[in-house]
Design a protein around this motif. Sequence first.
Motif, PDB file in Angstrom:
ATOM      1  N   GLY A   1     -16.735 -27.514 -64.670  1.00 55.34           N
ATOM      2  CA  GLY A   1     -15.966 -27.105 -63.498  1.00 55.34           C
ATOM      3  C   GLY A   1     -15.960 -28.154 -62.404  1.00 55.34           C
ATOM      4  O   GLY A   1     -16.354 -29.307 -62.601  1.00 55.34           O
ATOM      5  N   ARG A   2     -15.528 -27.719 -61.227  1.00 57.04           N
ATOM      6  CA  ARG A   2     -15.397 -28.650 -60.111  1.00 57.04           C
ATOM      7  C   ARG A   2     -15.824 -27.961 -58.819  1.00 57.04           C
ATOM      8  O   ARG A   2     -15.957 -26.754 -58.750  1.00 57.04           O
ATOM      9  CB  ARG A   2     -13.947 -29.109 -59.979  1.00 57.04           C
ATOM     10  CG  ARG A   2     -12.961 -27.952 -59.783  1.00 57.04           C
ATOM     11  CD  ARG A   2     -11.515 -28.415 -59.782  1.00 57.04           C
ATOM     12  NE  ARG A   2     -10.589 -27.298 -59.627  1.00 57.04           N
ATOM     13  CZ  ARG A   2     -10.244 -26.798 -58.456  1.00 57.04           C
ATOM     14  NH1 ARG A   2     -10.746 -27.309 -57.353  1.00 57.04           N
ATOM     15  NH2 ARG A   2      -9.398 -25.781 -58.373  1.00 57.04           N
ATOM     16  N   GLY A   3     -16.028 -28.763 -57.805  1.00 55.98           N
ATOM     17  CA  GLY A   3     -16.284 -28.216 -56.471  1.00 55.98           C
ATOM     18  C   GLY A   3     -17.739 -27.965 -56.141  1.00 55.98           C
ATOM     19  O   GLY A   3     -18.067 -27.646 -55.006  1.00 55.98           O
ATOM     20  N   MET A   4     -18.641 -28.129 -57.124  1.00 59.29           N
ATOM     21  CA  MET A   4     -20.042 -27.820 -56.839  1.00 59.29           C
ATOM     22  C   MET A   4     -20.646 -28.788 -55.829  1.00 59.29           C
ATOM     23  O   MET A   4     -21.496 -28.413 -55.031  1.00 59.29           O
ATOM     24  CB  MET A   4     -20.860 -27.801 -58.128  1.00 59.29           C
ATOM     25  CG  MET A   4     -20.741 -26.484 -58.859  1.00 59.29           C
ATOM     26  SD  MET A   4     -21.946 -26.294 -60.190  1.00 59.29           S
ATOM     27  CE  MET A   4     -21.265 -27.392 -61.411  1.00 59.29           C
ATOM     28  N   THR A   5     -20.186 -30.042 -55.855  1.00 62.20           N
ATOM     29  CA  THR A   5     -20.751 -31.016 -54.919  1.00 62.20           C
ATOM     30  C   THR A   5     -20.352 -30.731 -53.485  1.00 62.20           C
ATOM     31  O   THR A   5     -20.989 -31.215 -52.551  1.00 62.20           O
ATOM     32  CB  THR A   5     -20.281 -32.440 -55.292  1.00 62.20           C
ATOM     33  OG1 THR A   5     -18.838 -32.474 -55.308  1.00 62.20           O
ATOM     34  CG2 THR A   5     -20.810 -32.835 -56.660  1.00 62.20           C
ATOM     35  N   ARG A   6     -19.304 -29.923 -53.290  1.00 61.78           N
ATOM     36  CA  ARG A   6     -18.854 -29.602 -51.932  1.00 61.78           C
ATOM     37  C   ARG A   6     -19.387 -28.264 -51.440  1.00 61.78           C
ATOM     38  O   ARG A   6     -19.047 -27.814 -50.355  1.00 61.78           O
ATOM     39  CB  ARG A   6     -17.320 -29.604 -51.873  1.00 61.78           C
ATOM     40  CG  ARG A   6     -16.711 -30.956 -52.198  1.00 61.78           C
ATOM     41  CD  ARG A   6     -15.230 -30.999 -51.876  1.00 61.78           C
ATOM     42  NE  ARG A   6     -14.465 -30.020 -52.625  1.00 61.78           N
ATOM     43  CZ  ARG A   6     -13.984 -30.217 -53.848  1.00 61.78           C
ATOM     44  NH1 ARG A   6     -14.240 -31.355 -54.479  1.00 61.78           N
ATOM     45  NH2 ARG A   6     -13.279 -29.297 -54.457  1.00 61.78           N
ATOM     46  N   MET A   7     -20.199 -27.610 -52.254  1.00 65.19           N
ATOM     47  CA  MET A   7     -20.738 -26.314 -51.860  1.00 65.19           C
ATOM     48  C   MET A   7     -21.868 -26.473 -50.849  1.00 65.19           C
ATOM     49  O   MET A   7     -22.497 -27.528 -50.763  1.00 65.19           O
ATOM     50  CB  MET A   7     -21.243 -25.553 -53.087  1.00 65.19           C
ATOM     51  CG  MET A   7     -20.132 -24.985 -53.943  1.00 65.19           C
ATOM     52  SD  MET A   7     -20.790 -23.922 -55.244  1.00 65.19           S
ATOM     53  CE  MET A   7     -19.264 -23.324 -55.962  1.00 65.19           C
TER      54      MET A   7
END
Length: 202
Positions: free
Chosen positions: A69-75
């Motif tokens: 997936g994507r977006g985990m680094t921006r959580m």
Amino acid sequence: MGSLERLNPDIRSKDHYKQAIDAVRDARQVAESLHPVAWRERGLPAALQETIGRALDDARINYRCEIKGRGMTRMQPAVLSAAYRLVCEAVVLVTSRIGCASVRVSLRGGETNRMRWIVVRVEGSIDVMHLARAIHNADDLKRLAVRLGASGLDINELSEQARIFDGELHQRKDDEHMCVTMLLHDAQRALSEDAPVRLWVH
């Protein structure tokens, strides 16, 4: 401790020296279990792959981890920290079943309607051929919780932790498998993105 040792070479034989050394070791173990060096140096994926992997390897349990997936680094860091802690708790939970021979962890991040989310899945598989060895290695499993900094939460307590992040938990269990799936939302991120832009002048 080094200064004291230079002043008194025999201090290593003293009880208070041994207690101090044990205290330092215990403090380092607590710090490592709560926020592993692998995470501090290389991020959450490294902690999932290396820290949990080493602990399970020492307990003689096969381990596999997948991150998609994507977006985990921006959580938000709180969400990522909660995900890691829940993985550790779920790993201890599924390995508490006698004969658990392998653990598979998967994390998937995504975004829906500007709401970021992460799904955590932990599955333990039982091998009947592993039963005798599991009983023999019971002490290793007890140390697993300590090494991962887990409190030994049950399924209801895990569900309560997921609800803190507007999430939910599902459990599936049969004679050979136990699977725990948790959904966490990055609610704080969504609120901050929806908030109007303000210009402050001092």
